[in-house]
Design an enzyme around this catalytic site. Structure first.
Site, mmCIF file in Angstrom:
data_model
loop_
_atom_site.group_PDB
_atom_site.id
_atom_site.type_symbol
_atom_site.label_atom_id
_atom_site.label_comp_id
_atom_site.label_asym_id
_atom_site.label_seq_id
_atom_site.Cartn_x
_atom_site.Cartn_y
_atom_site.Cartn_z
ATOM 1 N N ARG A 35 0.809 -1.217 0.000
ATOM 2 C CA ARG A 35 0.000 0.000 0.000
ATOM 3 C C ARG A 35 0.844 1.271 0.000
ATOM 4 O O ARG A 35 0.643 2.146 -0.825
ATOM 5 C CB ARG A 35 -0.945 0.016 1.210
ATOM 6 C CG ARG A 35 -1.917 1.183 1.167
ATOM 7 C CD ARG A 35 -2.851 1.221 2.362
ATOM 8 N NE ARG A 35 -3.780 0.111 2.367
ATOM 9 C CZ ARG A 35 -4.729 -0.052 3.291
ATOM 10 N NH1 ARG A 35 -4.836 0.827 4.286
ATOM 11 N NH2 ARG A 35 -5.556 -1.069 3.235
ATOM 12 N N HIS A 81 -7.865 -3.676 -7.377
ATOM 13 C CA HIS A 81 -7.629 -2.943 -6.126
ATOM 14 C C HIS A 81 -8.935 -2.801 -5.346
ATOM 15 O O HIS A 81 -9.651 -1.805 -5.487
ATOM 16 C CB HIS A 81 -7.058 -1.554 -6.460
ATOM 17 C CG HIS A 81 -6.385 -0.870 -5.313
ATOM 18 N ND1 HIS A 81 -5.190 -1.284 -4.783
ATOM 19 C CD2 HIS A 81 -6.755 0.227 -4.594
ATOM 20 C CE1 HIS A 81 -4.834 -0.479 -3.799
ATOM 21 N NE2 HIS A 81 -5.775 0.443 -3.650
ATOM 22 N N TYR A 126 -17.256 13.313 -14.208
ATOM 23 C CA TYR A 126 -17.165 14.485 -15.086
ATOM 24 C C TYR A 126 -15.846 14.534 -15.862
ATOM 25 O O TYR A 126 -15.795 15.090 -16.953
ATOM 26 C CB TYR A 126 -17.314 15.775 -14.281
ATOM 27 C CG TYR A 126 -18.632 15.893 -13.562
ATOM 28 C CD1 TYR A 126 -19.836 15.876 -14.263
ATOM 29 C CD2 TYR A 126 -18.683 16.014 -12.184
ATOM 30 C CE1 TYR A 126 -21.050 15.975 -13.612
ATOM 31 C CE2 TYR A 126 -19.900 16.121 -11.512
ATOM 32 C CZ TYR A 126 -21.081 16.089 -12.229
ATOM 33 O OH TYR A 126 -22.279 16.191 -11.581
#
Length: 751
Positions: A35, A81, A126
């Protein structure tokens, strides 16, 4: 007797301590390895690697059309993930921001945040994105057998363990991360400098950090702000893997204004203006009149600071702002990463590049071996295809007449299983069109390639040369000039409280009862101010609001009060004892202001005195400092400021009308003490207060001495004082008849 529940042998029993230790250790290792820390090979953390790989699998190369970011994030969290979509998207945004990454990996379209507010990016539904061209450095060799693969979290597909980076990406874009018990802070660097150091290391495997730093000047951030950390400190950081770095904004003068054109890495211009405005509102920055943000598309950073006047020291002002705002910022450096051995470690620069070169060399070797295996396989197929072409009629006859033609072909022509399968899979019309010349031409071409591959794989020197050539090609394709210049600057220093004050004329007024106040300007009449009942004017001192007021009491102690902190003269002031702790029964004698270098004469009516400066009388203690020692029976006289210490004449007058004059140079320069004898006063007569030094004055050429006795006064010029000249410490000569009882003396300028 109570019954105990029998233990089920199928249930494993573990001590809570053992279980907790193992669970926490497993969690820690997961956070560290999967991580938070980047791998030295490709310089990516797992989430970054999965984003880049998922985008490549979606076909989002730099030449493709943009695709909604939500699609990419969906693939990342759905296939590789299994974490929050917002975390994955934020990691993706960071890789697309040119002000965050030195070499962005994602090419974004839409609102991806700004340097003022990096978190102001639009939602992933967006924005659109694709891979940046620089991502080819990480992906171009992925399908060529260069890296290991492992199953994804649910075992339905494979993902790369690392990406086959063609440059030391771990240093190019850097990264930050917090693991369990460790963290990483790797700054970005310039591609050309890093590759130049790699070439040096290929030629000289034992090159030291200092030698590598002949190529690498230091970190190179995506901003034009200056790196002001010294070369020696940068070298020590690279040698240890830990250290810090300072960046400072770039500014210039333009039409009397200060223009800031570059800010330190990840510093918001809006935040800097807020910090400066806060100081202005708190009246801690009186030399600044206005602030403006004129940043636009052509000038991404253009902050304007307008000084109050053209007399402001701009360098001093900017030094103060560097010390008190984010215009100068420190960055921690911690070169902590997962090495090729799979272990996290803080590594020095030479070890990072050495490990990466070993990773790169192995990647190139695997790529060449993969290609060699492909060439061998193709040559094997072509060999079988040529046999089929030369015996086309018999091959067709066997295929038409045999139920299982494959074993017959293998036996008849000595083919392998793969060759026979390839011949059978070849369309008849393609086989008919094939020509022996074309097959043999391809064989020759592949044989030459095979020989070249075997040469390189068989020679460590050739392999190193290939790695070197490919590194230079990457530098040529993607290299650019350094953005963050390295300069040496003096350390920033904030203004002191005194320096920040507006220096304006003030008059400090002290009353007999010890009440103090300050009036603006020098043209007031202190005696006309209102005083409390039973109190009246004692003395006044004229100076600047940025100066200290020195008070002298009847015990010879001096005290300091900042003039700007005194109450306004519109009221009756406040008692000095509220701020100071003078001895019991002490009265204040005088108030003084001026430049610290101003000289003055300190004396007691016992006939002793010395020359000192205002700076020597300063005291930071509420109880003051013992500046003037008083002989028994003596009293403190008001200090006398010295206009021309070189040519001054000390004139001492006793209450019985004796006067003595001698050069000021005969008095010692002391910081404190009793001083030397000015005029002789018998101690017995002093203690009975029959005789004492009434006054002492310093007269310079062009001045006159007025000696007052009742309503009469004696006007003496410098030449008139010759009659009273004598050695210091003598009794002096008698004044004319009528001046045997002197009230006071006064020094005035020439008419």
């Amino acid at each position: 007797m109570t019954e105990t529940t029998p233990i089920n042998p199928a249930i494993e029993q573990v001590a809570l301590r053992t279980y907790a230790e193992k669970a926490y250790l497993d969690y820690s290792m997961y956070v560290i390895l999967d991580r938070a820390l980047p791998h030295v090979g490709d310089g990516l953390k797992p989430v970054q690697r999965r984003i880049v790989y998922a985008m490549s699998e979606l076909g989002l190369k730099s030449t493709a059309k943009y695709k909604k970011s939500a699609r990419t994030v969906g693939d990342v969290i759905g296939k590789f993930h299994p974490h929050g979509d917002s975390a994955a998207y934020e990691a993706m945004v960071l890789m697309a921001q040119p002000f965050s990454y030195r070499y962005p990996l994602v090419d974004g379209q839409g609102n991806w945040g700004s340097s003022d507010d990096p978190k102001s990016f639009a939602a992933m539904r967006y924005t659109e994105s694709k891979l940046a061209r620089f991502a080819e450095v990480l992906l171009s060799e992925l399908g060529q057998g260069t890296v290991d693969w492992r199953p994804n979290f649910d075992g339905t597909m494979d993902e790369p363990v690392t990406l086959p980076a063609r440059a030391p990406h771990v240093l190019l874009n850097g990264t930050t991360g917090i693991a369990v018990g460790m963290a990483t802070d790797i700054p970005p660097h310039n591609l050309r400098e890093i590759i130049s150091a790699c070439i040096r290391l290929l030629d000289e495997p034992s090159a030291s950090v200092a030698q590598l730093c002949e190529h690498i000047q230091g970190p190179d951030y995506p901003t034009e702000a200056e790196i002001i950390t010294s070369r020696d400190d940068i070298l020590k950081t690279y040698e240890s893997g830990r250290g810090s770095l300072k960046m400072r904004a770039v500014w210039q003068r333009e039409d009397g204004d200060i223009i800031i054109t570059a800010l330190p890495h990840q510093v918001s211009g809006a935040r800097v203006l807020e910090q400066i405005a806060a100081q202005m509102q708190a009246k801690k920055l009186p030399m600044v009149a206005d602030l403006r943000d004129e940043s636009d598309h052509e000038n991404p950073t253009r902050l304007v600071i307008v000084p109050r006047s053209n007399r402001i020291d701009m360098d001093g002002l900017m030094n103060h702002l560097f010390a008190t705002t984010d215009l100068e910022k420190s960055y921690r450096i911690n070169l902590n990463m997962i090495g090729v051995d799979g272990r996290p470690e803080v590594k020095p620069l030479n070890k990072i590049l050495t490990e990466w070169l070993s990773y790169r060399t192995e990647t190139v070797r695997r790529r060449l071996q993969y290609r060699l295996d492909k060439v061998d396989h193709r040559l094997h197929l072509l060999e079988g295809l040529l046999i089929a072409f030369l015996n086309i009629d018999e091959v067709i006859h066997i295929i038409r007449s045999e139920d299982e033609p494959k074993p017959v072909l293998i036996q008849r022509f000595g083919l392998s299983d793969i060759q026979a399968e390839y011949i059978l899979d070849t369309k008849l019309r393609q086989l008919a069109r094939l020509e022996e010349v074309r097959i043999r031409a391809e064989q020759e071409e592949l044989a030459a390639e095979k020989a070249e591959l075997e040469k390189i794989l068989g020679s460590a020197k050739r392999l190193k040369t290939l790695v070197r050539t490919e590194l230079l090609a990457v530098a040529e394709e993607f290299g650019d000039e350094r953005r963050s210049p390295l300069t040496t600057r003096e350390e920033a220093r904030a203004f002191s409280e005194t320096e920040l004050l507006v220096s304006e004329p003030v008059t400090v007024v002290l009353s007999e009862k010890g009440w103090i106040r300050a009036a603006k300007g020098h043209d007031i009449d202190p005696a006309s101010l209102s005083y409390k009942s039973g109190d009246q004017f004692l003395c006044a001192a004229k100076g600047r609001s940025s100066q200290n007021t020195i008070l002298l009491d009847s015990t010879g102690r001096t005290y300091s009060l900042a003039a700007h902190s005194l109450p306004s003269a519109r009221g009756q002031g406040e008692p000095v004892t509220g701020r100071l702790n003078p001895p019991s029964g002490a009265n204040f004698i005088a108030a003084m202001m001026g430049d610290d270098r101003q000289q003055l004469l300190m004396a007691t009516d016992a006939g002793y005195g010395f020359v000192t400066t205002l700076d020597d009388l300063h005291s930071k203690n509420r109880a003051g400092k013992n500046a003037l020692s008083i002989p028994k029976g003596g009293r403190v006289l008001k200090p006398q400021f010295l206009g021309d210490p070189e040519n001054g004449l000390v004139v001492a007058v006793s209450n019985e009308g004796r006067m003595l004059a001698f050069p000021l140079s005969e008095l010692p320069r002391l910081a404190r003490g009793k001083g030397n004898k000015i005029i002789s006063i018998p101690s017995s007569r002093l203690q009975s207060r029959e005789e004492f030094m009434l006054a002492v004055a310093v007269v310079t050429p062009g001045q006159q001495l007025l000696v007052h006795s009742g309503k009469r006064y004696l006007n003496l010029k410098i030449a008139d004082l010759e009659h009273y000249h004598g050695e210091r410490g003598r009794r002096g000569n008698k004044l004319p008849r009528g001046f045997q009882k002197v009230d006071r003396v006064e020094v005035v300028g020439a008419d």
